[in-house]
Scaffold this motif. Sequence first.
Motif, PDB file in Angstrom:
ATOM      1  N   LYS A  56       0.818  -1.211   0.000  1.00 31.23           N
ATOM      2  CA  LYS A  56       0.000   0.000   0.000  1.00 31.23           C
ATOM      3  C   LYS A  56       0.855   1.266   0.000  1.00 31.23           C
ATOM      4  N   VAL A  57       1.839   1.290   0.931  1.00 34.76           N
ATOM      5  CA  VAL A  57       2.720   2.461   1.052  1.00 34.76           C
ATOM      6  C   VAL A  57       3.553   2.644  -0.218  1.00 34.76           C
ATOM      7  N   THR A  58       4.029   1.533  -0.774  1.00 34.42           N
ATOM      8  CA  THR A  58       4.858   1.593  -1.980  1.00 34.42           C
ATOM      9  C   THR A  58       4.095   2.249  -3.120  1.00 34.42           C
ATOM     10  N   ILE A  59       2.892   1.756  -3.385  1.00 28.02           N
ATOM     11  CA  ILE A  59       2.108   2.273  -4.509  1.00 28.02           C
ATOM     12  C   ILE A  59       1.653   3.709  -4.241  1.00 28.02           C
ATOM     13  N   ALA A  60       1.264   3.989  -2.999  1.00 28.15           N
ATOM     14  CA  ALA A  60       0.846   5.357  -2.653  1.00 28.15           C
ATOM     15  C   ALA A  60       1.991   6.355  -2.851  1.00 28.15           C
ATOM     16  N   THR A  61       3.195   5.969  -2.427  1.00 25.52           N
ATOM     17  CA  THR A  61       4.371   6.849  -2.564  1.00 25.52           C
ATOM     18  C   THR A  61       4.663   7.129  -4.035  1.00 25.52           C
TER      19      THR A  61
END
Length: 258
Positions: free
Chosen positions: A141-146
């Motif tokens: 989630k964090v990877t794609i959001a970033t």
Amino acid sequence: TNIMARGFIDCHCHLSANEFTQAGVKALVAVTEGASEFEKVIQLSKTYPGFVFPCFGIHPLQGSGQDLHSVKIQDLEPFLPLFQKYRADIIAVGEIGLDFTPWFANTTQEHDEQIKVFIKQLEISKELDLPVNVHSRSAAKVTIATMKELGIRQALLHNFAGKPSVAMEGVQAGFCFSFPPAVSKNEQRAKLIRQIPLEHICLETDSPALGIDKHVRNEPGNIMICCEYIAKVKGISSDVVMEVTTQNALRLFSKLKS
């Protein structure tokens, strides 16, 4: 069409060693995990021009074996000039990303430092106008959001194992996903492969790791296994998978064409 039209493109592999088989493989996208590999991968690309295509990246986990630890900004900063020096040679920035596996990185401080290193390299990719080759584990989630926050357009998420709903956010952002031979042993991953449109899938081996049998060295020649597995899961022919994933790779890594 060009020479790439028939044959596979291995979109994510590690080539520290010179001996590898390449059955049916037309191009290898060779990633790095640490700065000590930068010159090596450039050398390989000069030894195998038009076949091995180099990427520079600092992986979220550094060291090896007992010494595996979460990345720090000083693992990247001294080597920033190398991205500039070899900007004409590299075809992508990778392997970069986030790895929040609890036994390697379980503190907020470690997570924040990884994000800092990741963002810096995403910025480099924009500055150099290159795609990114991304690792994400326990951090989908964090990877794609970033990546979305930074307006990244051209990205490969390798060996992705996040939730299908998170993968679909990546698909909407235009990202591609690749799967190594080991996924053919994983029912969870079949769900993911079913959902992600073929236009967003690439092939990879992640050699020498992630083969069918963890005790046997994986090689780019095993790419056929990924192809056949994706074909089986999607109920289409492996010829179609080969053709479309190759086109996807050429679209994503535009420097493969030149």
